[in-house]
Design an enzyme around this catalytic site. Structure first.
Site, PDB file in Angstrom:
ATOM      1  N   GLY A   1       1.796  -5.283   6.836  1.00 44.34           N
ATOM      2  CA  GLY A   1       1.502  -4.369   5.743  1.00 44.34           C
ATOM      3  C   GLY A   1       1.238  -2.945   6.159  1.00 44.34           C
ATOM      4  O   GLY A   1       1.157  -2.059   5.304  1.00 44.34           O
TER       5      GLY A   1
ATOM      6  N   GLY B   1      -5.998  -8.060   8.323  1.00 46.61           N
ATOM      7  CA  GLY B   1      -6.588  -7.058   7.440  1.00 46.61           C
ATOM      8  C   GLY B   1      -7.571  -6.116   8.104  1.00 46.61           C
ATOM      9  O   GLY B   1      -8.583  -5.734   7.508  1.00 46.61           O
TER      10      GLY B   1
ATOM     11  N   ARG C   1       1.947   1.415  14.910  1.00 48.70           N
ATOM     12  CA  ARG C   1       1.516   0.024  14.757  1.00 48.70           C
ATOM     13  C   ARG C   1       2.709  -0.896  14.530  1.00 48.70           C
ATOM     14  O   ARG C   1       2.747  -2.014  15.040  1.00 48.70           O
ATOM     15  CB  ARG C   1       0.522  -0.084  13.606  1.00 48.70           C
TER      16      ARG C   1
ATOM     17  N   LEU D   1      -2.149  -9.329  10.803  1.00 47.63           N
ATOM     18  CA  LEU D   1      -3.069  -8.550  11.637  1.00 47.63           C
ATOM     19  C   LEU D   1      -4.493  -8.638  11.104  1.00 47.63           C
ATOM     20  O   LEU D   1      -5.353  -7.816  11.448  1.00 47.63           O
ATOM     21  CB  LEU D   1      -2.597  -7.094  11.732  1.00 47.63           C
TER      22      LEU D   1
ATOM     23  N   TYR E   1       2.157  -4.563  -7.088  1.00 46.95           N
ATOM     24  CA  TYR E   1       1.799  -3.597  -6.049  1.00 46.95           C
ATOM     25  C   TYR E   1       1.822  -2.185  -6.636  1.00 46.95           C
ATOM     26  O   TYR E   1       2.873  -1.675  -7.020  1.00 46.95           O
ATOM     27  CB  TYR E   1       2.748  -3.683  -4.866  1.00 46.95           C
TER      28      TYR E   1
ATOM     29  N   SER F   1       4.893 -18.450  -2.830  1.00 47.02           N
ATOM     30  CA  SER F   1       3.883 -17.748  -2.043  1.00 47.02           C
ATOM     31  C   SER F   1       2.528 -18.378  -2.334  1.00 47.02           C
ATOM     32  O   SER F   1       2.181 -18.603  -3.503  1.00 47.02           O
ATOM     33  CB  SER F   1       3.879 -16.252  -2.423  1.00 47.02           C
ATOM     34  N   ASN F   2       1.793 -18.683  -1.282  1.00 45.86           N
ATOM     35  CA  ASN F   2       0.436 -19.251  -1.397  1.00 45.86           C
ATOM     36  C   ASN F   2       0.424 -20.659  -1.995  1.00 45.86           C
ATOM     37  O   ASN F   2      -0.593 -21.091  -2.535  1.00 45.86           O
ATOM     38  CB  ASN F   2      -0.466 -18.321  -2.225  1.00 45.86           C
TER      39      ASN F   2
ATOM     40  N   ARG G   1       0.809  -1.225   0.000  1.00 46.02           N
ATOM     41  CA  ARG G   1       0.000   0.000   0.000  1.00 46.02           C
ATOM     42  C   ARG G   1       0.844   1.277   0.000  1.00 46.02           C
ATOM     43  O   ARG G   1       0.328   2.363   0.257  1.00 46.02           O
ATOM     44  CB  ARG G   1      -0.942   0.003   1.212  1.00 46.02           C
TER      45      ARG G   1
ATOM     46  N   ASP H   1       9.038  -6.211   1.648  1.00 45.59           N
ATOM     47  CA  ASP H   1       8.360  -7.135   0.742  1.00 45.59           C
ATOM     48  C   ASP H   1       7.620  -6.380  -0.360  1.00 45.59           C
ATOM     49  O   ASP H   1       6.724  -5.581  -0.083  1.00 45.59           O
ATOM     50  CB  ASP H   1       7.374  -7.987   1.538  1.00 45.59           C
TER      51      ASP H   1
END
Length: 292
Positions: free
Chosen positions: A256, A213, A262, A211, A52, A157-158, A18, A47
């Site tokens: 993220g 989302g 945070r 976290l 993105y 990834s995934n 983001r 990352d």
């Protein structure tokens, strides 16, 4: 060669998905200052992915790194590729699809290197398992990227266990990690054999959306997190990170959020050793059912 390590030297990876949405960090000097503060906190891994911001996040980050050769030497960069989102689909179908072909992956790595202004990625991941992946050619291009020095380590990834094992058997080099969704709210990998398979195969687990989302503090789970936070010395975000790191293999959270407070809370959670009863109480509340 720098390696991902879940010990003190790599408590968190910072996700840049983001970055393009934060206008206050679009100025290269401002972003360089933000990156430097993270490095001073001991957070060196960042990352990225070619999708993105449709490449904008890597471009912004590269402009910031260009401000300081010293800063560039201290960061560690991950990027991912093989997803083609609708705006970049040149077909008549306007369909998101995957491309793990050698030409596409090589072009994607070169694009990331150019945007980031670096000569090597510290880690390159296949972003999603591609059902049309031709394993042999894909494995060969990953090996070429390693041998060329453009990529220091490779991972996925995934991917689920059969998917990464099929790729691994075609490779001469070892897959380093698998980045997958894991949080209090999304804990399926702990119960479907994925966590154990990664430990068995020696893959480091990177947990994206640790976290949840923005859903972390909803309902009863949020109440319990705030209750436990009083004794933990960190907030709900920190507790969610402590919960993750208690899992065998100590998954590395990919946080993220770009909010400094945070991030500081998440980092505090890395220093908190959660007790078993607290861990299971949070799991029970997140799942909405008693531990059998």
């Amino acid at each position: 060669m720098a390696e991902l390590n879940s010990a003190v030297d790599t408590p968190l990876v910072l996700g840049m998905m983001r970055l393009h949405e934060h206008k206050s960090l679009h100025d290269p000097a401002a972003l360089a200052g933000w990156i430097n503060r993270r490095v001073e906190q001991g957070l060196h891994w960042f990352d990225h992915a070619d999708i993105y911001g449709d490449g904008r996040c890597e471009t912004l980050f590269g402009a910031a790194l260009a401000q300081s050769a010293e800063l560039k030497s201290r960061v560690r960069l991950i990027s991912k590729a093989d997803i083609i989102k609708v705006p970049r689909d040149g077909s008549p179908w306007n369909v998101t699809h995957y491309d793990s072909s050698p030409d596409y992956l090589e072009a994607s790595v070169n694009g990331s290197l150019n945007r980031l202004g670096v000569e090597r990625l510290d880690m390159f991941l296949l972003h999603r398992p591609d059902p049309l992946m031709d394993i042999g050619p894909t494995a060969r291009v990953l090996e070429r990227l390693l041998q060329s020095g453009k990529v220091a380590q490779i991972g996925v990834s995934n991917f689920n266990p059969p998917q990464w094992r099929l790729l691994q058997q075609a490779l001469g080099s070892r897959l380093s990690c698998n980045q997958l969704e894991l949080s209090l709210r999304m804990n399926a990998p702990l119960f479907n054999g994925t966590s154990e398979a990664m430990q068995h195969d020696g893959l480091k687990m990177l947990a994206w959306a640790p976290l949840a989302g923005g859903r972390l503090e909803e309902e009863g789970l949020g109440v319990l997190l705030h209750e436990l936070a009083e004794k933990a010395g960190c907030g709900p975000a920190g507790l969610a990170i402590a919960w993750l790191r208690r899992i065998p293999g100590a998954p590395i959270p990919v946080v993220g959020s770009l909010n400094e407070a945070r991030i500081a809370d998440a980092l505090a959670g890395c220093r908190y050793e959660m007790q078993r009863p607290d861990w299971f109480a949070l799991l029970e509340m997140a799942r909405g059912e008693r531990v059998p």
